[in-house]
Scaffold this motif. Structure first.
Motif, PDB file in Angstrom:
ATOM      1  N   LEU A  63       0.837  -1.207   0.000  1.00  0.00           N
ATOM      2  CA  LEU A  63       0.000   0.000   0.000  1.00  0.00           C
ATOM      3  C   LEU A  63       0.867   1.251   0.000  1.00  0.00           C
ATOM      4  O   LEU A  63       0.641   2.186  -0.766  1.00  0.00           O
ATOM      5  N   TYR A  64       1.862   1.257   0.859  1.00  0.00           N
ATOM      6  CA  TYR A  64       2.748   2.416   0.963  1.00  0.00           C
ATOM      7  C   TYR A  64       3.660   2.523  -0.255  1.00  0.00           C
ATOM      8  O   TYR A  64       3.888   3.610  -0.773  1.00  0.00           O
ATOM      9  N   GLN A  65       4.165   1.402  -0.726  1.00  0.00           N
ATOM     10  CA  GLN A  65       5.059   1.430  -1.878  1.00  0.00           C
ATOM     11  C   GLN A  65       4.340   1.944  -3.123  1.00  0.00           C
ATOM     12  O   GLN A  65       4.878   2.779  -3.849  1.00  0.00           O
ATOM     13  N   VAL A  66       3.141   1.463  -3.372  1.00  0.00           N
ATOM     14  CA  VAL A  66       2.399   1.904  -4.559  1.00  0.00           C
ATOM     15  C   VAL A  66       1.994   3.370  -4.421  1.00  0.00           C
ATOM     16  O   VAL A  66       2.128   4.152  -5.368  1.00  0.00           O
ATOM     17  N   ALA A  67       1.536   3.763  -3.248  1.00  0.00           N
ATOM     18  CA  ALA A  67       1.166   5.170  -3.040  1.00  0.00           C
ATOM     19  C   ALA A  67       2.372   6.082  -3.272  1.00  0.00           C
ATOM     20  O   ALA A  67       2.256   7.128  -3.928  1.00  0.00           O
ATOM     21  N   LEU A  68       3.523   5.699  -2.749  1.00  0.00           N
ATOM     22  CA  LEU A  68       4.737   6.499  -2.956  1.00  0.00           C
ATOM     23  C   LEU A  68       5.146   6.520  -4.427  1.00  0.00           C
ATOM     24  O   LEU A  68       5.597   7.551  -4.936  1.00  0.00           O
ATOM     25  N   SER A  69       4.968   5.412  -5.121  1.00  0.00           N
ATOM     26  CA  SER A  69       5.289   5.373  -6.546  1.00  0.00           C
ATOM     27  C   SER A  69       4.372   6.284  -7.348  1.00  0.00           C
ATOM     28  O   SER A  69       4.820   6.976  -8.266  1.00  0.00           O
ATOM     29  N   ILE A  70       3.103   6.280  -7.008  1.00  0.00           N
ATOM     30  CA  ILE A  70       2.152   7.168  -7.691  1.00  0.00           C
ATOM     31  C   ILE A  70       2.549   8.625  -7.472  1.00  0.00           C
ATOM     32  O   ILE A  70       2.612   9.419  -8.415  1.00  0.00           O
ATOM     33  N   MET A  71       2.840   8.954  -6.224  1.00  0.00           N
ATOM     34  CA  MET A  71       3.193  10.340  -5.917  1.00  0.00           C
ATOM     35  C   MET A  71       4.521  10.732  -6.573  1.00  0.00           C
ATOM     36  O   MET A  71       4.686  11.866  -7.025  1.00  0.00           O
ATOM     37  N   ALA A  72       5.468   9.801  -6.653  1.00  0.00           N
ATOM     38  CA  ALA A  72       6.731  10.084  -7.332  1.00  0.00           C
ATOM     39  C   ALA A  72       6.497  10.316  -8.825  1.00  0.00           C
ATOM     40  O   ALA A  72       7.095  11.208  -9.428  1.00  0.00           O
ATOM     41  N   TYR A  73       5.619   9.524  -9.405  1.00  0.00           N
ATOM     42  CA  TYR A  73       5.291   9.656 -10.823  1.00  0.00           C
ATOM     43  C   TYR A  73       4.670  11.027 -11.111  1.00  0.00           C
ATOM     44  O   TYR A  73       4.951  11.649 -12.130  1.00  0.00           O
ATOM     45  N   LEU A  74       3.851  11.507 -10.190  1.00  0.00           N
ATOM     46  CA  LEU A  74       3.153  12.786 -10.373  1.00  0.00           C
ATOM     47  C   LEU A  74       3.903  13.988  -9.786  1.00  0.00           C
ATOM     48  O   LEU A  74       3.464  15.122  -9.946  1.00  0.00           O
ATOM     49  N   GLU A  75       5.016  13.742  -9.110  1.00  0.00           N
ATOM     50  CA  GLU A  75       5.682  14.778  -8.331  1.00  0.00           C
ATOM     51  C   GLU A  75       5.973  16.060  -9.106  1.00  0.00           C
ATOM     52  O   GLU A  75       5.642  17.155  -8.644  1.00  0.00           O
ATOM     53  N   ASP A  76       6.613  15.976 -10.244  1.00  0.00           N
ATOM     54  CA  ASP A  76       6.978  17.187 -10.985  1.00  0.00           C
ATOM     55  C   ASP A  76       5.755  18.036 -11.306  1.00  0.00           C
ATOM     56  O   ASP A  76       5.767  19.255 -11.157  1.00  0.00           O
ATOM     57  N   THR A  77       4.700  17.381 -11.734  1.00  0.00           N
ATOM     58  CA  THR A  77       3.471  18.108 -12.065  1.00  0.00           C
ATOM     59  C   THR A  77       2.835  18.691 -10.812  1.00  0.00           C
ATOM     60  O   THR A  77       2.446  19.866 -10.791  1.00  0.00           O
ATOM     61  N   LEU A  78       2.721  17.882  -9.753  1.00  0.00           N
ATOM     62  CA  LEU A  78       2.087  18.351  -8.524  1.00  0.00           C
ATOM     63  C   LEU A  78       2.814  19.544  -7.913  1.00  0.00           C
ATOM     64  O   LEU A  78       2.176  20.453  -7.373  1.00  0.00           O
ATOM     65  N   CYS A  79       4.140  19.553  -8.006  1.00  0.00           N
ATOM     66  CA  CYS A  79       4.923  20.643  -7.409  1.00  0.00           C
ATOM     67  C   CYS A  79       4.739  21.966  -8.142  1.00  0.00           C
ATOM     68  O   CYS A  79       5.109  23.014  -7.614  1.00  0.00           O
ATOM     69  N   GLU A  80       4.150  21.937  -9.310  1.00  0.00           N
ATOM     70  CA  GLU A  80       3.888  23.167 -10.062  1.00  0.00           C
ATOM     71  C   GLU A  80       2.471  23.692  -9.845  1.00  0.00           C
ATOM     72  O   GLU A  80       2.144  24.779 -10.300  1.00  0.00           O
ATOM     73  N   LEU A  81       1.633  22.919  -9.154  1.00  0.00           N
ATOM     74  CA  LEU A  81       0.223  23.257  -9.020  1.00  0.00           C
ATOM     75  C   LEU A  81      -0.116  23.827  -7.644  1.00  0.00           C
ATOM     76  O   LEU A  81       0.628  23.644  -6.686  1.00  0.00           O
ATOM     77  N   THR A  82      -1.268  24.493  -7.599  1.00  0.00           N
ATOM     78  CA  THR A  82      -1.795  24.984  -6.333  1.00  0.00           C
ATOM     79  C   THR A  82      -2.890  24.030  -5.862  1.00  0.00           C
ATOM     80  O   THR A  82      -3.307  23.137  -6.597  1.00  0.00           O
ATOM     81  N   PHE A  83      -3.371  24.256  -4.653  1.00  0.00           N
ATOM     82  CA  PHE A  83      -4.380  23.395  -4.041  1.00  0.00           C
ATOM     83  C   PHE A  83      -5.548  23.123  -4.983  1.00  0.00           C
ATOM     84  O   PHE A  83      -5.985  21.986  -5.128  1.00  0.00           O
ATOM     85  N   ASP A  84      -6.062  24.174  -5.616  1.00  0.00           N
ATOM     86  CA  ASP A  84      -7.250  24.028  -6.467  1.00  0.00           C
ATOM     87  C   ASP A  84      -7.033  23.080  -7.637  1.00  0.00           C
ATOM     88  O   ASP A  84      -7.999  22.528  -8.173  1.00  0.00           O
ATOM     89  N   SER A  85      -5.794  22.876  -8.041  1.00  0.00           N
ATOM     90  CA  SER A  85      -5.498  21.976  -9.152  1.00  0.00           C
ATOM     91  C   SER A  85      -4.946  20.627  -8.697  1.00  0.00           C
ATOM     92  O   SER A  85      -5.039  19.643  -9.432  1.00  0.00           O
ATOM     93  N   ILE A  86      -4.365  20.582  -7.520  1.00  0.00           N
ATOM     94  CA  ILE A  86      -3.734  19.345  -7.033  1.00  0.00           C
ATOM     95  C   ILE A  86      -4.768  18.242  -6.814  1.00  0.00           C
ATOM     96  O   ILE A  86      -4.608  17.119  -7.304  1.00  0.00           O
ATOM     97  N   ILE A  87      -5.818  18.546  -6.072  1.00  0.00           N
ATOM     98  CA  ILE A  87      -6.808  17.518  -5.742  1.00  0.00           C
ATOM     99  C   ILE A  87      -7.489  16.971  -6.998  1.00  0.00           C
ATOM    100  O   ILE A  87      -7.577  15.745  -7.155  1.00  0.00           O
ATOM    101  N   PRO A  88      -7.943  17.817  -7.927  1.00  0.00           N
ATOM    102  CA  PRO A  88      -8.533  17.249  -9.152  1.00  0.00           C
ATOM    103  C   PRO A  88      -7.545  16.369  -9.932  1.00  0.00           C
ATOM    104  O   PRO A  88      -7.931  15.334 -10.471  1.00  0.00           O
TER     105      PRO A  88
END
Length: 153
Positions: A63-88
């Motif tokens: 559970l933790y490994q897959v969640a961390l992998s998902i977040m790593a995959y999305l990291e560059d994009t997520l770090c450029e976004l604000t709250f209103d765009s992150i959750i969607p």
């Protein structure tokens, strides 16, 4: 799930953790649903089936490994976004994630002590610093299927 997921993200993806914290995004806004359904809700059938295969063969750590992998995959994009765009983005991403993320997640080294902290085992409290990730960053392994990334970082 929220505290443990936040702790795992802080330990393994500190830059992303800090950005999400600054934007007011709590892990309970996405990880609870992932963990309760073992990546079945909103994920493609192939992704869910692969996650369940790993979960049944390797246990809770998946559970933790897959969640961390998902977040790593999305990291560059997520770090450029604000709250209103992150959750969607997090809520819409599961349908388009490559199933290789699940396989790559097994390269994330999670010690027994770290898993005890993540899962809230009795008498296990987080120390002042999160558990140390393995010396080899797993993100380089994730980028084998992301042609838009330079793995020299």
């Amino acid at each position: 799930v929220s505290t443990q997921s936040t702790w795992a993200l802080a330990a393994y993806r500190p830059k992303l953790h800090q950005h999400l914290k600054n934007e007011g995004v709590d892990a309970s806004m996405y990880a609870t649903q992932w963990f309760v359904t073992v990546f079945s809700y909103r994920f493609s059938f192939d992704f869910s089936a692969r996650a369940w295969d790993h979960f049944l063969s390797r246990g809770l750590v998946v559970l933790y490994q897959v969640a961390l992998s998902i977040m790593a995959y999305l990291e560059d994009t997520l770090c450029e976004l604000t709250f209103d765009s992150i959750i969607p983005l997090i809520n819409s991403s599961p349908t388009s994630l490559p199933i290789e993320i699940v396989d790559a997640s097994s390269s994330i080294s999670v010690s027994r002590d770290a898993l005890d902290v993540f899962t809230g085992a009795p008498n296990k409290q987080p120390t002042a610093a999160p558990p140390k990730p393995s010396s080899q960053p797993f993100t380089k392994r994730l980028f084998f299927f992301r042609s838009d990334k330079d793995d020299s970082s």
